[in-house]
Enzyme design. Structure first.
Site, mmCIF file in Angstrom:
data_model
loop_
_atom_site.group_PDB
_atom_site.id
_atom_site.type_symbol
_atom_site.label_atom_id
_atom_site.label_comp_id
_atom_site.label_asym_id
_atom_site.label_seq_id
_atom_site.Cartn_x
_atom_site.Cartn_y
_atom_site.Cartn_z
ATOM 1 N N SER A 44 -8.715 -30.600 0.819
ATOM 2 C CA SER A 44 -9.005 -31.987 0.447
ATOM 3 C C SER A 44 -8.496 -33.012 1.456
ATOM 4 O O SER A 44 -8.922 -34.155 1.425
ATOM 5 C CB SER A 44 -8.422 -32.299 -0.937
ATOM 6 O OG SER A 44 -7.013 -32.296 -0.882
ATOM 7 N N HIS A 83 -2.308 -36.285 -0.845
ATOM 8 C CA HIS A 83 -3.418 -37.211 -0.621
ATOM 9 C C HIS A 83 -2.924 -38.508 0.000
ATOM 10 O O HIS A 83 -1.730 -38.778 0.028
ATOM 11 C CB HIS A 83 -4.171 -37.492 -1.921
ATOM 12 C CG HIS A 83 -5.097 -36.388 -2.318
ATOM 13 N ND1 HIS A 83 -5.731 -36.360 -3.523
ATOM 14 C CD2 HIS A 83 -5.498 -35.266 -1.668
ATOM 15 C CE1 HIS A 83 -6.478 -35.268 -3.608
ATOM 16 N NE2 HIS A 83 -6.340 -34.590 -2.484
ATOM 17 N N ASP A 108 -8.510 -40.288 -6.869
ATOM 18 C CA ASP A 108 -7.847 -39.255 -7.675
ATOM 19 C C ASP A 108 -7.681 -39.595 -9.147
ATOM 20 O O ASP A 108 -6.954 -38.892 -9.853
ATOM 21 C CB ASP A 108 -6.453 -38.969 -7.098
ATOM 22 C CG ASP A 108 -6.516 -38.323 -5.736
ATOM 23 O OD1 ASP A 108 -7.599 -37.864 -5.343
ATOM 24 O OD2 ASP A 108 -5.470 -38.273 -5.070
#
Length: 166
Positions: A44, A83, A108
């Site tokens: 990701s 992230h 998210d």
């Protein structure tokens, strides 16, 4: 192997494990994070980080900025998520963050706990990424995902301990 050699081997093994534990706890105190080193488990965050990269975290900043790469944990989920901070808000001296993976199409919000719209910087963050080593953490992924590799490694360790002459 006599008793003295067995005790020496046991104490050496105990020394290795206790040294590793002390090193981990020292890093945890210095970085102010319960997990100062994490392994990237998904794609990701590509192209910034690849699966298997080891990340070094620091959790001594009072504020994160948009663009910082953070590691956070969600209640009820055991795996930390890596992230980038997409947006930040301030609410009563709290910094609230919205994150998104570089390789993901959406933010998210769907990953957060129910009724949670932002991450609380003080409660949810494990740390901010300050450095990395590429692909070295892939061994941990292989051990956790491949049963044969895990048992093969354990077997090799057992055989080496059994046949060592020291």
């Amino acid at each position: 192997m006599n008793l003295r050699q067995q005790i020496t081997q046991f104490l050496t093994l105990a020394y290795v494990f206790s040294s590793a534990f002390m090193l981990w706890k020292t890093l945890s105190v210095i970085a102010n994070s319960h997990s100062p080193i994490v392994v990237v488990l998904s794609g990701s965050m590509e192209p910034a980080f690849q699966r298997g990269d080891i990340l070094f975290l620091w959790n001594r900043e009072n504020r994160q900025k948009v663009g910082d790469i953070v590691v956070y944990e969600i209640d009820g989920k055991s795996i930390p998520i890596v992230h980038r901070v997409l947006r930040e808000h301030h609410n009563n001296e709290k910094q609230l963050l919205l994150t998104k993976g570089d390789n993901n199409a959406v933010d998210d919000l769907s990953l957060y706990a129910k009724k949670q719209q932002y991450l609380n910087q003080k409660e949810d963050l494990v740390g901010t990424v300050k450095g990395y080593l590429p692909f070295i953490g892939y061994v941990t992924i292989l051990i956790s995902e491949n049963v044969y590799f895990k048992y093969g490694m354990l077997g090799l360790l057992g055989l080496s301990a059994l046949f060592s002459n020291e």
